[in-house]
Design an enzyme around this catalytic site. Structure first.
Site, short mmCIF file in Angstrom:
data_model
loop_
_atom_site.label_atom_id
_atom_site.label_comp_id
_atom_site.label_asym_id
_atom_site.label_seq_id
_atom_site.Cartn_x
_atom_site.Cartn_y
_atom_site.Cartn_z
N GLU A 151 45.54 39.16 25.60
CA GLU A 151 44.91 38.32 26.28
C GLU A 151 44.01 39.45 27.16
O GLU A 151 44.71 39.53 28.60
CB GLU A 151 44.54 37.03 27.17
CG GLU A 151 43.88 36.66 27.45
CD GLU A 151 43.03 35.57 26.29
OE1 GLU A 151 44.15 35.15 24.98
OE2 GLU A 151 41.94 35.52 26.31
N ASP A 152 43.31 39.69 26.98
CA ASP A 152 41.92 40.35 27.96
C ASP A 152 42.18 41.30 28.74
O ASP A 152 42.72 41.39 29.22
CB ASP A 152 41.07 39.70 29.22
CG ASP A 152 40.52 38.92 28.95
OD1 ASP A 152 40.03 37.81 27.81
OD2 ASP A 152 40.03 37.24 29.76
N ASN A 164 31.75 34.78 27.67
CA ASN A 164 31.74 34.01 28.85
C ASN A 164 31.82 34.65 30.35
O ASN A 164 31.94 36.01 29.86
CB ASN A 164 33.58 33.65 28.55
CG ASN A 164 33.43 32.27 27.62
OD1 ASN A 164 32.15 31.53 27.19
ND2 ASN A 164 34.23 33.67 26.32
N ARG A 194 43.95 42.84 54.84
CA ARG A 194 43.28 43.93 56.12
C ARG A 194 42.77 45.07 54.82
O ARG A 194 43.79 46.14 55.45
CB ARG A 194 43.80 44.33 56.90
CG ARG A 194 42.82 44.54 58.20
CD ARG A 194 42.70 46.01 58.58
NE ARG A 194 42.77 46.58 57.80
CZ ARG A 194 42.62 48.42 57.71
NH1 ARG A 194 42.84 49.01 59.11
NH2 ARG A 194 42.97 48.80 56.82
N ASP A 242 43.98 37.78 21.33
CA ASP A 242 42.77 36.21 20.72
C ASP A 242 41.62 36.74 21.29
O ASP A 242 41.02 36.16 20.13
CB ASP A 242 43.53 35.16 22.34
CG ASP A 242 42.86 34.24 22.13
OD1 ASP A 242 42.45 33.59 21.14
OD2 ASP A 242 42.30 33.67 22.98
N ASP A 243 41.23 37.68 21.74
CA ASP A 243 39.91 38.26 22.02
C ASP A 243 39.59 39.10 20.49
O ASP A 243 37.98 38.79 20.06
CB ASP A 243 39.72 39.16 23.22
CG ASP A 243 39.94 38.75 24.69
OD1 ASP A 243 39.30 37.31 24.58
OD2 ASP A 243 40.85 38.83 24.58
#
Ligand SMILES: O=C([O-])CC(=O)C(=O)O
Ligand SMILES: [Mg+2]
Length: 477
Positions: A162-163, A333, A104, A185-186
């Site tokens: 990552e990210d 992406n 809620r 990775d990016d």
């Protein structure tokens, strides 16, 4: 595996694929796959391995993006009974805990785990307005994590960032690159996969890297990461003829960010990772991408801003009037954020573009001819790269390992792929591709003295393949 078992396994996979194909909505396919993963891990991996082209877009880009947005509402079976363990390895000094079940949230209803914003917000009020000391700031928390990981699992555990947002990603990679086995990775994965595609594309277009001119839309991790690796490779190629230091190579590469073309006069206000790309002499102040194309006259256009629909008809047409075969990479992406679709790239360039994208696009027909486009996705690199580090027992990542990985990837694009317009090999062969990348990365790790698994295996490709997990049923009698 006995014949009977393997026959049963094959049948199971066939039936499950049939079931998954009944779903029309990608997110439903995703959920079906997650159910299988929970129920039977071996089955899940076998299914994925055998149907990689079809299922990769389901469990990974682009569907996983939608799954993340709706994670709170689709995540059904929580892992129970782990609290005590989590709390034991967590932070030591805790004074307040704000907890929610997310059901809620304000008047918004059940937001699932996305309701996390509320406890986080309330805790910041405790600190800012209530005077309760924050348990740890971001940097301290991360440091504690990095230290704990190394203490628990040793120096050979690979940590893939990552990210992470730009403002932390570059600093973290620099900070931990000297003490831990880390890979972003990016920044690094994307850079390697794109450079591999570019090297393959140059076989179609002609000219060396240094003879091309690059324009990026987007100067974040992907954009500046790719730009730096291109410059590094350019300098490496030129070293044999004793010219082109890194700064010289960088001058062939221009970037546009949300404020326009990155130039010298903006130096003061630029974030540090953009500064190497502030060139002069600068053209007139340039804000829009189309004007940057006209001013710079690039041969390669790379979209890495995370914003969709930015390679408009005008942009693609401008690239096509400047170049016989414009190289156009729409990397953002998921599919909704892609700079343009494959169909647009081919139609607006009259079928002349060499096109690849971060999210997958199917075949496109233009004036009676079918065009395929490669997926310039870091999945090509990080799997083999990680495996290479692990099988060699590497303790650090070195830029030359990235170059080794991407050269191994580019070398696997066949004439048959080129003929179809592909600058990447098909994903169907990803395990074989990854084994070759892993072998090249491992070889480089040995050469650089960063490998700890001794002696070095004779045949690294065979060794990489032998180390790979293979999901089969076992007979227990
Ligand atoms: O996940 C992908 O497909 C590629 C990637 O790392 C990103 O876009 O951040
Ligand atoms: Mg990523």
């Amino acid at each position: 595996m006995t014949d009977l078992l393997s026959c049963y396994f094959t049948k199971q996979i066939k039936k499950l694929m049939h079931n998954i194909r009944q779903y029309q909505v990608p997110l439903q396919k995703y959920m079906a796959m997650m159910d299988i993963q929970e129920m039977n891990e071996r089955l899940f991996y076998k299914l994925l391995m055998q149907n990689v082209e079809e299922l990769l877009p389901v469990v990974y880009t682009p569907t996983v993006g939608e799954a993340c947005q709706k994670y709170g509402s689709i995540f059904r079976r929580p892992q129970e009974g782990k609290f005590l363990r989590c709390l034991k390895i967590g932070l030591r000094k805790i004074e307040v805990i704000v907890v929610t079940d997310g059901e809620r949230i304000f008047g918004l209803g059940d937001l699932g785990c996305q309701g996390m914003g509320i406890p986080v917000g309330k805790l910041s009020l405790y600190t800012a307005l209530g005077g309760i000391r924050p348990s740890a700031q971001y940097a301290e928390l991360l440091h504690e994590f990095m230290t704990a990981v190394k203490q628990n699992y040793g120096k050979k555990v690979l940590i893939q960032f990552e990210d992470f947002a730009n403002h932390n990603a570059f600093d973290l990679l620099e900070k931990y690159g000297t003490t831990h086995l880390v890979f972003n990775d990016d920044i690094q994965g994307t850079a390697s996969v794109v450079l591999a595609g570019l090297m393959a594309a140059l076989k179609l277009v002609g000219g060396s890297l240094a003879e091309h001119k690059f324009l990026f839309l987007g100067a974040g991790e992907a954009g500046t990461g790719i730009a730096e690796l291109i410059a590094l490779e350019m300098s490496k190629q030129a070293r044999t003829c004793n010219e082109a230091p890194l700064e010289q190579s960088r001058k062939r590469i221009w970037l546009v960010d949300s404020k326009g073309l990155i130039v010298q006069s903006r130096m003061e206000s630029l974030q540090h990772f953009k500064k190497p790309w502030a060139h002069e002499p600068e053209p007139e102040p340039v804000k829009a991408l189309i004007d940057a194309i006209k001013a710079i006259k690039p041969t390669v256009l790379i979209g890495s801003s995370g914003v969709g629909r930015t390679f408009t008809k005008e942009v693609i047409k401008a690239m096509s009037s400047l170049n016989e075969k414009p190289i156009i990479l729409a990397l953002s992406n998921p599919t909704s954020q892609s700079e343009c679709t494959a169909e647009e790239a081919y139609a607006w360039s009259q079928g002349r573009a060499i096109f690849a994208s971060g999210s997958p696009f199917g075949p496109v027909e233009y004036e009676g001819k079918v065009y395929l486009s490669g997926q310039a996705n870091n999945a090509y690199i990080f799997l083999g790269f990680g495996l290479g580090l692990i099988i060699s027992g590497a303790i650090r990542v070195h830029d030359n390992m990235l170059l080794a990985a991407l050269e191994a990837l580019a070398a696997q694009v066949t004439q048959e792929n080129f003929d179809k317009g592909l600058v990447y090999p098909p994903f169907t062969n990803i395990k074989k591709i990854s084994a070759h990348i892993a072998a090249s990365v491992a070889a480089k790790a040995y050469e650089l003295g960063l490998a700890t698994r001794l002696p070095q295996p004779q045949n690294l490709v065979a060794y990489a393949e032998s180390c790979m997990y293979s999901p089969n049923y076992r007979s227990y009698r």
